[in-house]
Motif scaffolding. Sequence first.
Motif, PDB file in Angstrom:
ATOM      1  N   ASP A   1       0.820  -1.219   0.000  1.00  0.00           N
ATOM      2  CA  ASP A   1       0.000   0.000   0.000  1.00  0.00           C
ATOM      3  C   ASP A   1       0.849   1.261   0.000  1.00  0.00           C
ATOM      4  O   ASP A   1       0.545   2.243   0.674  1.00  0.00           O
ATOM      5  CB  ASP A   1      -0.973   0.016   1.190  1.00  0.00           C
ATOM      6  CG  ASP A   1      -2.037  -1.059   1.100  1.00  0.00           C
ATOM      7  OD1 ASP A   1      -2.398  -1.442  -0.026  1.00  0.00           O
ATOM      8  OD2 ASP A   1      -2.502  -1.515   2.161  1.00  0.00           O
ATOM      9  N   ARG A   2       1.939   1.230  -0.779  1.00  0.00           N
ATOM     10  CA  ARG A   2       2.858   2.380  -0.845  1.00  0.00           C
ATOM     11  C   ARG A   2       2.982   2.878  -2.279  1.00  0.00           C
ATOM     12  O   ARG A   2       2.821   2.116  -3.225  1.00  0.00           O
ATOM     13  CB  ARG A   2       4.253   1.976  -0.343  1.00  0.00           C
ATOM     14  CG  ARG A   2       4.314   1.648   1.120  1.00  0.00           C
ATOM     15  CD  ARG A   2       5.738   1.354   1.632  1.00  0.00           C
ATOM     16  NE  ARG A   2       6.815   1.618   0.726  1.00  0.00           N
ATOM     17  CZ  ARG A   2       7.605   0.667   0.196  1.00  0.00           C
ATOM     18  NH1 ARG A   2       7.420  -0.593   0.489  1.00  0.00           N
ATOM     19  NH2 ARG A   2       8.592   0.992  -0.616  1.00  0.00           N
ATOM     20  N   LEU A   3       3.327   4.141  -2.410  1.00  0.00           N
ATOM     21  CA  LEU A   3       3.569   4.733  -3.724  1.00  0.00           C
ATOM     22  C   LEU A   3       4.965   5.338  -3.851  1.00  0.00           C
ATOM     23  O   LEU A   3       5.390   5.661  -4.960  1.00  0.00           O
ATOM     24  CB  LEU A   3       2.530   5.831  -4.013  1.00  0.00           C
ATOM     25  CG  LEU A   3       1.106   5.343  -4.271  1.00  0.00           C
ATOM     26  CD1 LEU A   3       0.149   6.527  -4.373  1.00  0.00           C
ATOM     27  CD2 LEU A   3       1.047   4.511  -5.537  1.00  0.00           C
TER      28      LEU A   3
ATOM     29  N   SER B   1       1.182  10.941  -7.651  1.00  0.00           N
ATOM     30  CA  SER B   1       0.219  11.950  -7.212  1.00  0.00           C
ATOM     31  C   SER B   1      -1.236  11.527  -7.430  1.00  0.00           C
ATOM     32  O   SER B   1      -2.145  12.166  -6.901  1.00  0.00           O
ATOM     33  CB  SER B   1       0.484  13.283  -7.923  1.00  0.00           C
ATOM     34  OG  SER B   1       0.170  13.188  -9.303  1.00  0.00           O
ATOM     35  N   LYS B   2      -1.472  10.451  -8.181  1.00  0.00           N
ATOM     36  CA  LYS B   2      -2.838  10.003  -8.470  1.00  0.00           C
ATOM     37  C   LYS B   2      -3.421   9.089  -7.401  1.00  0.00           C
ATOM     38  O   LYS B   2      -4.591   8.734  -7.470  1.00  0.00           O
ATOM     39  CB  LYS B   2      -2.897   9.308  -9.823  1.00  0.00           C
ATOM     40  CG  LYS B   2      -2.638  10.250 -10.983  1.00  0.00           C
ATOM     41  CD  LYS B   2      -2.722   9.511 -12.289  1.00  0.00           C
ATOM     42  CE  LYS B   2      -2.432  10.432 -13.450  1.00  0.00           C
ATOM     43  NZ  LYS B   2      -2.410   9.702 -14.723  1.00  0.00           N
ATOM     44  N   GLY B   3      -2.628   8.662  -6.439  1.00  0.00           N
ATOM     45  CA  GLY B   3      -3.132   7.805  -5.372  1.00  0.00           C
ATOM     46  C   GLY B   3      -3.116   6.327  -5.730  1.00  0.00           C
ATOM     47  O   GLY B   3      -2.957   5.953  -6.894  1.00  0.00           O
ATOM     48  N   LEU B   4      -3.299   5.505  -4.706  1.00  0.00           N
ATOM     49  CA  LEU B   4      -3.226   4.052  -4.884  1.00  0.00           C
ATOM     50  C   LEU B   4      -4.316   3.500  -5.794  1.00  0.00           C
ATOM     51  O   LEU B   4      -4.050   2.675  -6.662  1.00  0.00           O
ATOM     52  CB  LEU B   4      -3.313   3.350  -3.524  1.00  0.00           C
ATOM     53  CG  LEU B   4      -1.990   3.030  -2.844  1.00  0.00           C
ATOM     54  CD1 LEU B   4      -2.230   2.542  -1.417  1.00  0.00           C
ATOM     55  CD2 LEU B   4      -1.187   2.027  -3.632  1.00  0.00           C
ATOM     56  N   GLU B   5      -5.549   3.929  -5.584  1.00  0.00           N
ATOM     57  CA  GLU B   5      -6.654   3.350  -6.342  1.00  0.00           C
ATOM     58  C   GLU B   5      -6.470   3.545  -7.845  1.00  0.00           C
ATOM     59  O   GLU B   5      -6.600   2.601  -8.624  1.00  0.00           O
ATOM     60  CB  GLU B   5      -7.979   3.959  -5.885  1.00  0.00           C
ATOM     61  CG  GLU B   5      -9.184   3.296  -6.506  1.00  0.00           C
ATOM     62  CD  GLU B   5     -10.490   3.825  -5.957  1.00  0.00           C
ATOM     63  OE1 GLU B   5     -11.473   3.779  -6.714  1.00  0.00           O
ATOM     64  OE2 GLU B   5     -10.536   4.266  -4.796  1.00  0.00           O
ATOM     65  N   MET B   6      -6.152   4.756  -8.259  1.00  0.00           N
ATOM     66  CA  MET B   6      -5.964   5.025  -9.686  1.00  0.00           C
ATOM     67  C   MET B   6      -4.738   4.281 -10.224  1.00  0.00           C
ATOM     68  O   MET B   6      -4.770   3.746 -11.335  1.00  0.00           O
ATOM     69  CB  MET B   6      -5.814   6.525  -9.930  1.00  0.00           C
ATOM     70  CG  MET B   6      -5.713   6.883 -11.398  1.00  0.00           C
ATOM     71  SD  MET B   6      -7.099   6.324 -12.411  1.00  0.00           S
ATOM     72  CE  MET B   6      -8.388   7.385 -11.825  1.00  0.00           C
ATOM     73  N   ASN B   7      -3.669   4.211  -9.454  1.00  0.00           N
ATOM     74  CA  ASN B   7      -2.470   3.508  -9.907  1.00  0.00           C
ATOM     75  C   ASN B   7      -2.695   2.003  -9.991  1.00  0.00           C
ATOM     76  O   ASN B   7      -2.056   1.331 -10.797  1.00  0.00           O
ATOM     77  CB  ASN B   7      -1.276   3.864  -9.021  1.00  0.00           C
ATOM     78  CG  ASN B   7      -0.673   5.192  -9.414  1.00  0.00           C
ATOM     79  OD1 ASN B   7      -0.145   5.342 -10.506  1.00  0.00           O
ATOM     80  ND2 ASN B   7      -0.790   6.178  -8.532  1.00  0.00           N
TER      81      ASN B   7
END
Length: 182
Positions: A50-52, A92-98
């Motif tokens: 859960d990391r970006l 910058s788009k967050g986990l869900e979008m990525n």
Amino acid sequence: MRYLLLCVFFWGCEFSSSQPVPVNPSEDFQSSTAGILLHSENIRHLFISDRLEGLNTERDSLAESWLLLGSDPRFSPLSKEGHTAVLLFDESKGLEMNRVVYSMMSEHLVNLMQAEPALQEGFQIFECPMVEDYPYWVQPDGEMENPYMGLDMLSCGVSSEWESRPINSDDKTAYHTCPMHP
């Protein structure tokens, strides 16, 4: 690093004649596929945690590897598609979008590995029944770790089977999802 060594190592091994392997894979092909497998796995590790942080760096390296794959004419269209998908990763788009982008990237990775079965050595394919987009992902052999659901549901998913499909096939049937093609 272990996965990079695995990727480089297997090109020196002999395979049975039932596995279509380039007779003399070029250095570009070896380098690009090793990079694609390595950086795809690094991104999967970010998502299972859960990391970006570091995603953009991995994206850039993965994009370079997909471009390099295009130096082999057999993979030029797939190279362009994989490169385009990978460029959509953005911290910058967050986990869900990525994770949606990861689904797109995974489809191209699976297509590559199906076209070159030697790349499947040491890797498994899994499916997440909760993903509406492309639900498959590839990871090294071992315990399943679902990148689509992260820490909350690491073990959500089922093992799947590799399909064999030529890279230049005009057959666009989605064999993974079509009940008429078990």
